[in-house]
Design a protein around this motif. Structure first.
Motif, short mmCIF file in Angstrom:
data_model
loop_
_atom_site.label_atom_id
_atom_site.label_comp_id
_atom_site.label_asym_id
_atom_site.label_seq_id
_atom_site.Cartn_x
_atom_site.Cartn_y
_atom_site.Cartn_z
N GLN A 121 0.85 -1.19 0.00
CA GLN A 121 0.00 0.00 0.00
C GLN A 121 0.89 1.24 0.00
O GLN A 121 1.96 1.23 0.61
N TYR A 122 0.45 2.29 -0.69
CA TYR A 122 1.23 3.52 -0.67
C TYR A 122 0.32 4.70 -0.93
O TYR A 122 -0.82 4.56 -1.37
N GLN A 123 0.85 5.88 -0.60
CA GLN A 123 0.14 7.14 -0.78
C GLN A 123 1.05 8.13 -1.51
O GLN A 123 2.27 7.99 -1.50
N VAL A 124 0.43 9.13 -2.13
CA VAL A 124 1.16 10.22 -2.76
C VAL A 124 0.67 11.53 -2.15
O VAL A 124 -0.54 11.75 -2.04
N LEU A 139 -1.41 16.83 6.04
CA LEU A 139 -1.98 16.81 4.70
C LEU A 139 -2.72 15.50 4.42
O LEU A 139 -2.38 14.44 4.96
N SER A 140 -3.72 15.58 3.57
CA SER A 140 -4.37 14.38 3.05
C SER A 140 -3.68 13.97 1.76
O SER A 140 -3.27 14.84 0.97
N PRO A 141 -3.54 12.68 1.50
CA PRO A 141 -2.89 12.26 0.26
C PRO A 141 -3.73 12.62 -0.96
O PRO A 141 -4.96 12.62 -0.90
N ALA A 172 5.64 13.61 -2.78
CA ALA A 172 6.20 12.55 -1.96
C ALA A 172 5.43 11.25 -2.16
O ALA A 172 4.19 11.26 -2.17
N PHE A 173 6.17 10.15 -2.32
CA PHE A 173 5.60 8.81 -2.33
C PHE A 173 5.89 8.16 -0.98
O PHE A 173 7.04 8.13 -0.54
N ARG A 174 4.84 7.63 -0.33
CA ARG A 174 4.99 7.05 1.00
C ARG A 174 4.49 5.60 0.99
O ARG A 174 3.33 5.33 0.74
N ASN A 175 5.39 4.66 1.27
CA ASN A 175 4.99 3.27 1.46
C ASN A 175 4.46 3.14 2.89
O ASN A 175 5.20 3.30 3.86
N ASN A 176 3.16 2.85 3.01
CA ASN A 176 2.54 2.76 4.34
C ASN A 176 1.83 1.42 4.52
O ASN A 176 0.75 1.32 5.09
N THR A 177 2.48 0.35 4.03
CA THR A 177 1.89 -0.99 4.07
C THR A 177 1.73 -1.48 5.50
O THR A 177 2.64 -1.37 6.33
N GLN A 178 0.57 -2.06 5.80
CA GLN A 178 0.30 -2.63 7.11
C GLN A 178 0.96 -4.00 7.25
O GLN A 178 1.09 -4.73 6.26
N PRO A 179 1.37 -4.39 8.47
CA PRO A 179 2.07 -5.67 8.65
C PRO A 179 1.12 -6.87 8.52
O PRO A 179 -0.09 -6.73 8.65
N TYR A 180 1.69 -8.03 8.26
CA TYR A 180 0.92 -9.27 8.20
C TYR A 180 0.39 -9.64 9.58
O TYR A 180 1.10 -9.58 10.58
#
Length: 302
Positions: A121-124, A139-141, A172-180
């Protein structure tokens, strides 16, 4: 005399000829551009000994060939950490970009996972206040994959940046992946693996990026670099000095993202002299648009 050589490999065709390219990065040089900012907020260690170079880094540049990814070198981020820790919080911040009217952001992305379940998952984000992490907190993505993550095939994304028209912005690109989480069902949204981002384009007007693969070559020399004189030499293509067919646009940006000079040439000479006598000492970004192919060069004036 120091020379810098650039080979540009384009894996896309810009079909909308009325779209002016403001910024482009395809990571073809094989390393993260020096004017990008990487921030590793999670501080976690990848659960893969082949990725130990990411222990202290948020993103890197890697050649990706899996799952039919056509980009070759790309920006690469990982979200599978030791002991399934997380979430990821890794940022890749682009240098300041001066937008015009009707700006658009376009990029390619793909979640790298053999099973299809662990999709990053990621956001910009877009900030007009500066390029530090503090500028993004409230800020909101402008783009968010949501819980299911990115697609498992190479996907082109495009969004309008009209809310920031005529402003200087930091993207900005942000990797915000949730853990398993073993207590949850397997599937998209439960854990991640790796993420590829490539062919980042900021344009004035939308670009239509074709899926057709075109490989092109474009040699550039810029010298001297660093320079302390009044002239900067720019050489395209060959040593003959003969005119080159097509249109060349040159834009020079200061370290603050201000456009300090623009030049336009129709059928330019392959060897040109740029007058830089009035430039103050500092680091500059020179952007070349040559027949709808674009390259960004860094130059220092002493």
């Amino acid at each position: 005399m120091k020379k810098i050589y650039f080979n540009i490999i384009f894996l896309f065709v810009i079909q909308a000829l009325n779209a002016q390219i403001i910024f482009s990065e395809d990571f073809s040089e094989g390393s993260m551009p020096s004017n990008f900012t990487l921030v590793n907020l999670d501080g976690l260690i990848p659960d893969d000994p082949d990725l130990d170079n990411l222990e202290d880094s948020a993103w890197t540049v890697k050649n990706i060939t899996s799952q039919g990814f056509a980009g070759g070198n790309c920006a690469f981020s990982v979200s599978w950490y030791e002991n399934d820790e997380g979430p990821s919080d890794d940022w890749m911040i682009l240098p300041p970009i001066v937008l015009g009217m009707d700006p658009y952001l376009t990029w390619d992305a793909m979640a790298i996972t053999s099973s299809g379940n662990f999709r990053d998952q990621y956001q910009v984000f877009v900030s007009d206040g500066g390029g530090s992490i503090d500028d993004y907190i409230l800020l909101s993505p402008v783009f968010d994959t949501g819980a299911t993550g990115e697609e498992i095939t190479q996907t082109t994304r495009s969004i309008s940046l009209n809310d920031y028209a005529n402003e200087t912005v930091y993207i900005a690109f942000r990797n915000n992946t949730q853990p398993y989480n073993p207590d949850l069902p397997s599937g998209p949204g439960n854990g991640g693996n790796e993420l590829a981002v490539d062919n980042i384009i900021v344009s004035q007007g939308p670009v239509n990026v074709s899926a057709s693969l075109i490989v092109n070559s474009f040699d550039v020399e810029l010298f001297p670099n660093p320079s302390n004189g009044d002239d900067l030499q720019l050489k395209l293509g060959n040593d003959s000095g003969a005119s080159m067919n097509g249109k060349l646009n040159v834009a020079i940006y200061s370290a603050l993202g201000q456009c300090v000079q623009t030049l336009n040439f129709n059928n330019p000479s392959s060897l040109m002299t740029l007058d830089v006598a009035d430039f103050a000492s500092g680091t500059y970004t020179i952007q070349l648009l040559w027949n709808n192919e674009v390259k960004t060069l860094n130059w220092m004036k002493k």
